[in-house]
Structures are given as C-alpha cells and as structure tokens.
Design a protein around this motif. Structure first.
Motif, mmCIF file in Angstrom:
data_model
loop_
_atom_site.group_PDB
_atom_site.id
_atom_site.type_symbol
_atom_site.label_atom_id
_atom_site.label_comp_id
_atom_site.label_asym_id
_atom_site.label_seq_id
_atom_site.Cartn_x
_atom_site.Cartn_y
_atom_site.Cartn_z
ATOM 1 N N MET A 99 0.867 -1.191 -0.127
ATOM 2 C CA MET A 99 -0.109 -0.060 0.049
ATOM 3 C C MET A 99 0.937 1.179 -0.002
ATOM 4 O O MET A 99 0.291 2.370 -0.333
ATOM 5 C CB MET A 99 -0.963 0.048 1.137
ATOM 6 N N HIS A 100 2.030 1.060 0.316
ATOM 7 C CA HIS A 100 3.022 2.418 0.346
ATOM 8 C C HIS A 100 2.947 2.874 -1.092
ATOM 9 O O HIS A 100 2.944 3.877 -1.444
ATOM 10 C CB HIS A 100 4.184 2.005 0.780
ATOM 11 N N GLY A 101 3.313 1.737 -2.070
ATOM 12 C CA GLY A 101 3.497 2.040 -3.480
ATOM 13 C C GLY A 101 2.290 2.497 -3.879
ATOM 14 O O GLY A 101 2.019 3.295 -4.917
ATOM 15 N N LEU A 107 -2.244 8.776 -4.823
ATOM 16 C CA LEU A 107 -2.282 10.078 -3.388
ATOM 17 C C LEU A 107 -1.368 11.059 -3.416
ATOM 18 O O LEU A 107 -1.356 11.981 -3.161
ATOM 19 C CB LEU A 107 -2.531 9.605 -2.047
ATOM 20 N N GLY A 108 -0.124 10.529 -4.025
ATOM 21 C CA GLY A 108 1.040 11.423 -4.284
ATOM 22 C C GLY A 108 1.900 11.476 -2.954
ATOM 23 O O GLY A 108 2.695 11.992 -2.621
ATOM 24 N N GLY A 109 1.383 10.480 -1.996
ATOM 25 C CA GLY A 109 2.299 10.238 -0.593
ATOM 26 C C GLY A 109 1.845 9.301 0.058
ATOM 27 O O GLY A 109 0.220 8.848 -0.188
ATOM 28 N N VAL A 110 2.141 8.865 1.219
ATOM 29 C CA VAL A 110 1.707 7.842 2.070
ATOM 30 C C VAL A 110 1.065 8.393 3.315
ATOM 31 O O VAL A 110 1.668 9.343 3.990
ATOM 32 C CB VAL A 110 2.942 6.842 2.661
ATOM 33 N N GLU A 111 -0.302 7.922 3.598
ATOM 34 C CA GLU A 111 -0.744 8.490 4.549
ATOM 35 C C GLU A 111 -0.505 7.570 5.834
ATOM 36 O O GLU A 111 -1.092 6.305 5.739
ATOM 37 C CB GLU A 111 -2.188 8.483 4.443
ATOM 38 N N SER A 112 0.495 7.908 6.712
ATOM 39 C CA SER A 112 0.952 6.954 7.764
ATOM 40 C C SER A 112 -0.126 6.294 8.666
ATOM 41 O O SER A 112 -0.084 5.253 8.989
ATOM 42 C CB SER A 112 1.954 7.523 8.600
ATOM 43 N N TRP A 113 -1.269 7.320 8.771
ATOM 44 C CA TRP A 113 -2.220 6.513 9.855
ATOM 45 C C TRP A 113 -2.939 5.571 9.280
ATOM 46 O O TRP A 113 -3.439 4.807 9.951
ATOM 47 C CB TRP A 113 -3.014 7.732 10.203
ATOM 48 N N LEU A 180 -15.634 -9.977 -1.278
ATOM 49 C CA LEU A 180 -14.886 -8.983 -2.073
ATOM 50 C C LEU A 180 -15.092 -7.474 -1.497
ATOM 51 O O LEU A 180 -16.337 -7.013 -1.454
ATOM 52 C CB LEU A 180 -14.890 -8.854 -3.648
ATOM 53 N N ASP A 181 -14.192 -6.960 -1.203
ATOM 54 C CA ASP A 181 -13.994 -5.608 -0.833
ATOM 55 C C ASP A 181 -13.659 -4.395 -1.923
ATOM 56 O O ASP A 181 -12.411 -4.295 -1.852
ATOM 57 C CB ASP A 181 -13.200 -5.172 0.444
ATOM 58 N N ILE A 182 -14.536 -4.126 -2.482
ATOM 59 C CA ILE A 182 -14.080 -3.308 -3.886
ATOM 60 C C ILE A 182 -13.887 -1.940 -3.441
ATOM 61 O O ILE A 182 -14.671 -1.055 -2.636
ATOM 62 C CB ILE A 182 -15.226 -3.360 -5.063
ATOM 63 N N THR A 183 -12.882 -1.271 -3.767
ATOM 64 C CA THR A 183 -12.300 0.091 -3.285
ATOM 65 C C THR A 183 -12.029 0.991 -4.186
ATOM 66 O O THR A 183 -10.994 0.713 -5.022
ATOM 67 C CB THR A 183 -11.076 -0.319 -2.500
ATOM 68 N N VAL A 184 -12.299 2.442 -3.926
ATOM 69 C CA VAL A 184 -11.952 3.308 -4.998
ATOM 70 C C VAL A 184 -10.688 3.954 -4.178
ATOM 71 O O VAL A 184 -10.595 4.229 -3.025
ATOM 72 C CB VAL A 184 -12.956 4.403 -5.109
ATOM 73 N N ARG A 185 -9.503 4.090 -4.988
ATOM 74 C CA ARG A 185 -8.383 4.611 -4.509
ATOM 75 C C ARG A 185 -8.170 6.382 -4.424
ATOM 76 O O ARG A 185 -8.059 6.539 -5.555
ATOM 77 C CB ARG A 185 -7.054 3.871 -5.132
ATOM 78 N N SER A 186 -8.781 6.836 -3.247
ATOM 79 C CA SER A 186 -8.703 8.161 -3.387
ATOM 80 C C SER A 186 -8.361 8.733 -1.989
ATOM 81 O O SER A 186 -8.303 8.048 -1.064
ATOM 82 C CB SER A 186 -10.015 8.632 -3.850
ATOM 83 N N ALA A 187 -8.542 9.994 -1.802
ATOM 84 C CA ALA A 187 -8.220 10.626 -0.445
ATOM 85 C C ALA A 187 -9.694 10.456 0.388
ATOM 86 O O ALA A 187 -9.344 10.886 1.450
ATOM 87 C CB ALA A 187 -7.804 11.812 -0.564
ATOM 88 N N ALA A 188 -10.723 10.054 -0.094
ATOM 89 C CA ALA A 188 -11.833 10.167 0.603
ATOM 90 C C ALA A 188 -11.904 9.188 1.876
ATOM 91 O O ALA A 188 -10.953 8.438 1.764
ATOM 92 C CB ALA A 188 -13.101 9.875 -0.420
#
Length: 294
Positions: A99-101, A107-113, A180-188
C-alpha cells in the motif's frame, strides 16, 4: 454445515460434488415465519443467533428433503439486511507494504495513519451476490481513479454481543463466507470509497463455525481474466479472527447477522469494465463475477 440463500431467499443446505452438487430446501425446518423480503427477514438473524438450537432440525431436513441441482437455483448473497458491515484495514503485513506504493501512485504520498490495523464501516447496501455484476460508478471511471479488488474471509456474527473476550470470541460466530471489498483509491474516507452499490460481493455459501473449527487456515485465491492476483492463507492475518471479533465488539455491539470483512491480502490491483474476477475461499466456495460500468 454449508448453507445458501437461493431463489426467493429460501434457506438451503448445500452438498457440493464433482458434477456441481445440490441444495436441499430446509427453510421450513427453522419453525419460523418465512419472510422473503431481505429488508424485513428477521428469521435470518434468528438463525444466526440460534443456530446451535436449530442445527439438528436443519440437519434432519437436509438428510431427508428433495435435492435440487445447484445449477438450477439462483444463489443470493448469504446475508440478509445486516445491521452493519465491519471491515478490517491493514491486516496482512505484505498488503501494508504494497500500500505504500499504491498510495504514492494514487495519492502522491503515504498516509501513515492508514498503515495501522483498525476497523471501519461499509454500507450494508453495498452487498451483492454470486449472480450480480460489480458495477463501477461512471463518474469514478471517467475521472481515471483506480478501483481495486480485495478478496477476504468474512465472518458472519452469531449471537453477537459487546465487550466479547478474545478467549470466547469464536462462540459468537455463526459462520464464514467469502467477500470482495471493492475499493476506490482516493483521499476520501474509507467508508465512502468502499460503500458503492455492488462493492461488497458475498458468497456463494456460508459454512457454519462448528464445521470450520479453526478459522486460521483458509486459503484465499483471486484471479482477474485468468491472471492470478491474490494467493494467501488466513494464518497470515496480523490480527486473527478471535482478536478481530473482540476488538470490534469493544467499540460497537455486534448483532446477529452482522458481517466482518477480515482484511485485504496482498496482491490488490485495478479492475475495469469487461474484466472477469474469480475468487475462492477453501472449504467455502468460489465467486465468478463480471465487472461493468454503471
């Protein structure tokens, strides 16, 4: 016992075989009024809560009732109107690493939380079944946002409770299924990104906890268009099933029929309209799902 919901939300006992297997309608063995409406079907929650008391009656009906070929019935998601879907984040070490990659790219960066184990909620209206397509929202596809698959072991809560001790947590489980946990990859927020309709495919069956025994030995596989993406065993869960149940129950009372998605294995990846997903959970069954745009 392996159970299914089929046709008009009837309850079936399932026996699988090389030729596909069969299902026996055991609905009447429950001794409860049958309500086919998924929104008001309290009999399902009563089954989840009282299964130890109903098991012998269901088994007797399964042994004596007429068999229907599995391919002659319409399988539904093996859950009816759960009060909530609880989902676990960051529960496989290799998934946390990947998930770091993913976050750097999306997102342009890793959300550490977001790299720590925790639980969140998905909308119950996101549930879909073995015969349903995964429908990708048109606006998300048009925006070029990645939408990922995650295949997971799902706990179906039995008698539930609050502040459940880890040592007795498995006594509060009705059974297990594949989701299956379908997921949008975004900052939301996670709940928003994972709660679109059809973003929680479930099934094809639920296997009761008394038959499964140790939930720490399920094999999970998923391929997209024949390409293997995920291959993991639940023994690799960072927080195992008893600890998940106990932890979640300290924040929210778990009710009969609630669902708990135990976390995404490594190998998550993008899906697109036209894709075909095939996911399997050992001792439970397989989901074969098409992806389309809404």
């Amino acid at each position: 016992m392996k159970l299914a919901l089929f046709d008009d939300h009837r309850l079936g006992a399932v026996e699988q075989a090389a030729d596909g297997g069969w299902v026996v309608d055991v609905t009447d063995a429950l001794g409860l009024p049958h309500d086919p409406d998924a929104l008001t079907a309290g009999w399902w929650r009563a089954l989840c809560r009282d299964y130890p008391l109903l098991r012998e009656r269901i088994a007797a009906a399964a042994a004596s009732g007429p068999r229907l070929p599995l391919d002659a019935v319409a399988l539904k998601a093996p859950a009816l109107n759960p009060s909530k879907i609880v989902a676990c984040a960051c529960n496989y070490a290799d998934h946390v690493a990947e998930m770091h990659g993913v976050q750097e790219r999306t997102l342009g960066g890793v959300e550490s939380w977001m790299m720590n184990f925790d639980v969140f909620l998905k909308s119950p209206s996101s549930l879909s079944g073995p015969a349903d397509d995964i429908v990708l929202p048109e606006e998300i596809v048009a925006a070029g946002q990645e939408i990922h698959h995650e295949s997971e072991l799902v706990i179906v809560v039995g008698r539930g409770g609050a502040d459940i001790p880890e040592a007795t947590a498995l006594d509060h489980v009705f059974g297990y299924t594949l989701g299956l946990d379908i997921t949008v990859r975004s900052a939301a927020d996670r709940s928003r990104r994972k709660s679109y309709d059809t973003f929680s495919p479930l099934g094809p069956f639920v296997v009761t906890a008394d038959e499964i025994g140790d939930p720490g030995d399920f094999a999970i596989l998923l391929d997209v268009n024949g390409e293997k993406r995920q291959d993991v065993n639940t023994r690799d869960l960072l927080t195992p099933v008893p600890a998940i149940v106990s932890y979640a129950s300290r924040m929210m009372t778990l009710l009969p029929g609630d669902l708990i998605f135990t976390g995404a294995p490594p190998g998550v990846g993008a899906i697109a309209p036209g894709d075909r997903l095939r996911a399997s959970l050992s001792r439970v069954g397989e989901l074969a799902l098409a992806v389309r745009q809404g």
